[in-house]
Scaffold this motif. Structure first.
Motif, PDB file in Angstrom:
ATOM      1  N   SER A  99       0.831  -1.212   0.000  1.00 46.65           N
ATOM      2  CA  SER A  99       0.000   0.000   0.000  1.00 46.65           C
ATOM      3  C   SER A  99       0.866   1.264   0.000  1.00 46.65           C
ATOM      4  O   SER A  99       0.467   2.288  -0.547  1.00 46.65           O
ATOM      5  N   ALA A 139       1.848   1.544  -3.606  1.00 42.15           N
ATOM      6  CA  ALA A 139       0.690   1.878  -4.442  1.00 42.15           C
ATOM      7  C   ALA A 139       0.086   3.229  -4.080  1.00 42.15           C
ATOM      8  O   ALA A 139      -0.842   3.693  -4.730  1.00 42.15           O
ATOM      9  N   LYS A 140       0.618   3.856  -3.043  1.00 43.04           N
ATOM     10  CA  LYS A 140       0.060   5.115  -2.519  1.00 43.04           C
ATOM     11  C   LYS A 140      -1.449   4.998  -2.267  1.00 43.04           C
ATOM     12  O   LYS A 140      -2.264   5.770  -2.770  1.00 43.04           O
ATOM     13  N   LEU A 141      -1.788   3.981  -1.508  1.00 43.04           N
ATOM     14  CA  LEU A 141      -3.181   3.801  -1.093  1.00 43.04           C
ATOM     15  C   LEU A 141      -3.209   3.657   0.423  1.00 43.04           C
ATOM     16  O   LEU A 141      -2.293   3.080   1.015  1.00 43.04           O
ATOM     17  N   GLU A 142      -4.266   4.175   1.028  1.00 45.86           N
ATOM     18  CA  GLU A 142      -4.406   4.104   2.471  1.00 45.86           C
ATOM     19  C   GLU A 142      -5.484   3.061   2.757  1.00 45.86           C
ATOM     20  O   GLU A 142      -6.630   3.251   2.361  1.00 45.86           O
ATOM     21  N   LYS A 177      -2.043   9.808  -0.923  1.00 49.42           N
ATOM     22  CA  LYS A 177      -2.675   8.580  -0.409  1.00 49.42           C
ATOM     23  C   LYS A 177      -4.176   8.764  -0.181  1.00 49.42           C
ATOM     24  O   LYS A 177      -4.975   7.910  -0.555  1.00 49.42           O
ATOM     25  N   ARG A 234      -6.160   9.230  -3.553  1.00 54.70           N
ATOM     26  CA  ARG A 234      -6.331   7.983  -4.291  1.00 54.70           C
ATOM     27  C   ARG A 234      -7.276   7.022  -3.570  1.00 54.70           C
ATOM     28  O   ARG A 234      -8.108   6.365  -4.200  1.00 54.70           O
ATOM     29  N   SER A 235      -7.166   6.982  -2.240  1.00 55.53           N
ATOM     30  CA  SER A 235      -8.013   6.064  -1.477  1.00 55.53           C
ATOM     31  C   SER A 235      -9.475   6.489  -1.520  1.00 55.53           C
ATOM     32  O   SER A 235     -10.374   5.652  -1.569  1.00 55.53           O
ATOM     33  N   MET A 247      -3.490  -2.811  -6.123  1.00 54.19           N
ATOM     34  CA  MET A 247      -2.723  -3.542  -5.105  1.00 54.19           C
ATOM     35  C   MET A 247      -2.091  -4.793  -5.710  1.00 54.19           C
ATOM     36  O   MET A 247      -0.903  -5.054  -5.531  1.00 54.19           O
ATOM     37  N   THR A 276       0.675  -3.792  -8.146  1.00 56.53           N
ATOM     38  CA  THR A 276       1.860  -3.285  -7.455  1.00 56.53           C
ATOM     39  C   THR A 276       2.647  -4.453  -6.860  1.00 56.53           C
ATOM     40  O   THR A 276       3.876  -4.502  -6.937  1.00 56.53           O
TER      41      THR A 276
END
Lengths: 96, 479
Positions: A14, A17-20, B345, B348-349, B361, B364
């Motif tokens: 994460s 991927a720059k996701l939270e 973050k 994007r989320s 995910m 990546t």
């Protein structure tokens, strides 16, 4: 060889991927990823030792062109969609 | 005269003969859109009526002066909402691009417009073309016009539903793993993915760049051929586009198939396929035999490995392509953030839906150091083997015949809870993308509940014309 997807792995991916992903979303991501990786491991049944990877299938060769600018100054058009802008430029939070 | 049940070419002919005006055509389709959209939801954006009429008058003038001679001049078309249209919102059915207005038009759309086609609106889709049901759209699910309790398929579900509901005679879709062919099958219309590189991807918002192709969805094969002929061609702005000298696809609209050898992969009919689908597709094979074509069952091989290879490659490319959505240059930006990294973050989320995040995910992960060889490279090697098995098949056959999907359109709400099961239903379509092959999906009857069944005809790379010819011959015999 089974690949284990644990919380550290989800944290690492994460970040890349720059996701939270927090709480339930994180648990879901872990479970989804586990299932997909287990499914993908099916490919280990095939012997690919002597096979080159197929990056593309159309047998194209490198396409070259001169590195010259052909579009005009469309700064205004490009900035029209920016969530924040200032003095004709993108505005972002301070970076240092 | 009722215009909305005409094919694009029939309508174009009436317009050029002066029996119908462009404004009349646009008005009739807008009326159907107004009537049906509350239920079907095939469109994310319908262009402004005054603008459309202005455009229709311009096209009318072009036809009159002889400037516009294309068989598509004056014909309204819809465009999937991942294909950029200057000054018309292009959302990819995502919150992250909900307000994005492109500064340029995709080459495929520009070519349609130069031929005089009138873009009437932008169609709903799975978010970033990731999905098989059009239920992952930020703008709500699309309903199948044949049964509104069912999905239209996806990801070009809006384009297929709009054509099936007579809201438009034809539309553009995009196909990364079956996203034109599967919804066409579920909605009882015809859709074609050409050989990779036939249509420029400039202005198509990228999902899996090595797999993505734009193609037509229409009421019949002749419309698909005419649209493909119009939108294909080398484009300096897409270095993977091909300079084909055989893009006169309408010249392949012939009914003689007596010289064709058609291979039917026996493993396609062994497990997981519903009896009604099997029956209808094998009956289509019988029709080909009756027309003089030779058909034969054969073992294609590696079929079950296509779906895992596809999801690894498509997700890997998606994770890279979608890294551009960071809340800086365009699109949604989160409201509260402490610093740049947190802004990325959170943006994007909050901006991406669940299916898109799932694929980012996975992509990546398979590209990350330590797993790259085991998953991504393994998938690319598998892709090479899949290509080889098709190459071998095409040494013997001109066409491969199979179903487009293992069952009819699923019920709304029944697919997303088990993504893996949903992915497995792509088994017949993903290989054409992995191997770069042209493939068309067209109706071949109905199942016991009256739902459309689609068959798929796949040809060798650059043999799009054989696919068009076989599909056209079958369609003419069927009708």
């Amino acid at each position: 060889m089974a690949t284990k997807i644990d919380d550290d792995m989800i944290e690492y991916v994460s970040i890349l991927a720059k996701l939270e992903l927090e709480g339930e979303a994180r648990a879901q991501a872990r479970s989804d990823m586990e299932k997909m990786i287990e499914f993908a491991d099916m490919l280990n049944e095939i012997d690919t030792e002597d096979t080159d990877p197929a990056v593309q299938v159309i047998d194209m060769e490198n396409v070259f062109r001169d590195d010259t600018v052909t579009n005009g100054d469309n700064r205004e058009d490009m900035l029209a969609n920016a969530p924040a802008k200032k003095n004709g430029q993108y505005m972002v939070p301070r970076t240092f | 005269m009722l215009l909305t049940n005409k094919t694009a070419l029939e309508l174009g002919k009436l317009i050029r003969a002066g029996e119908v005006s462009c404004v009349e055509a646009v008005s009739e389709f807008l009326d159907v859109i107004k009537e049906k959209e509350p239920e079907i939801n095939a469109f994310i954006t319908v262009c402004e009526e005054q603008e459309l009429k202005k455009k229709a008058l311009e096209v009318q003038k072009g036809i009159k002066t002889g400037e516009l001679t294309s068989p598509l001049a004056g014909v309204p078309v819809a465009i999937k909402d991942n294909i950029c249209t200057k000054d018309v919102r292009t959302t990819c059915a995502s919150k992250i691009l909900a307000d994005f207005v492109p500064a340029y038009t995709a080459t495929a759309v520009r070519r349609l417009e130069e031929a005089g086609a009138i873009v009437i609106g932008k169609t709903n889709m799975d978010e970033f073309a990731m999905g098989s049901t059009t239920e992952t759209s930020f703008f709500g699910a699309v309903k199948n016009p044949h049964d509104i309790t069912r999905v239209p398929g996806g990801s070009s579900g809006g384009s297929a539903a709009a054509v099936a509901a007579c809201e438009v005679p034809a539309a553009l879709g995009s196909d990364t793993g079956g996203s034109i062919r599967q919804p066409a099958a579920y909605c009882g219309v015809t859709g074609m993915k050409p050989t990779y590189g036939t249509v420029s991807r400039y202005g198509l918002i990228a999902y899996g760049s090595s797999l993505d192709q734009i193609g037509p969805i229409a009421r019949d094969v002749a419309d698909c051929a005419a649209i493909l002929e119009t939108i294909s061609g080398k484009d300096k702005k897409d270095s993977t586009s091909l300079n084909r000298t055989d893009s006169d696809f309408t010249s392949a609209l012939k009914t003689d198939v007596s010289d064709l050898k058609i291979g039917i992969p026996s493993e396609y009919f062994e497990e997981g396929i519903e009896a009604d689908i099997k029956g209808n597709v094998l009956a289509a094979a019988e029709s080909f035999r009756a027309m003089g074509a030779r058909t034969e069952f054969f073992e294609l091989g590696l079929t079950k490995y296509a779906v895992p290879a596809y999801y690894i490659i498509a997700s890997a490319e998606a994770s890279s392509n979608l890294s551009r959505f960071d809340g800086v240059k365009y699109g949604y930006r989160t409201k509260d953030y402490k610093d740049l990294h947190q802004m990325y973050k959170k943006t994007r989320s909050e901006g991406f839906g669940a299916e898109v995040k799932r694929r980012i995910m996975l992509g990546t992960f398979v590209l990350s150091s330590g797993y790259y060889d085991a998953y991504y490279m393994k998938a690319l090697r598998t892709k090479a083997l899949i290509k080889q098995s098709f190459d071998k098949a095409f040494e013997k056959y001109d066409i491969i015949l199979g179903p487009a999907a293992p069952g009819p359109a699923p019920k709304l709400g029944s697919s997303l809870s088990d993504p893996l099961k949903m992915y497995l239903a792509d088994i017949y379509t993903v290989s054409a993308n992995l191997a770069g092959l042209p493939a068309v999906s067209l109706p071949c009857g109905k199942d016991s509940e009256g739902l459309p069944v689609g068959m798929m005809l796949t040809g060798n790379r650059f043999n799009d014309k054989a696919v068009i010819r076989a599909a056209y011959a079958y369609e003419q015999a069927r009708d």
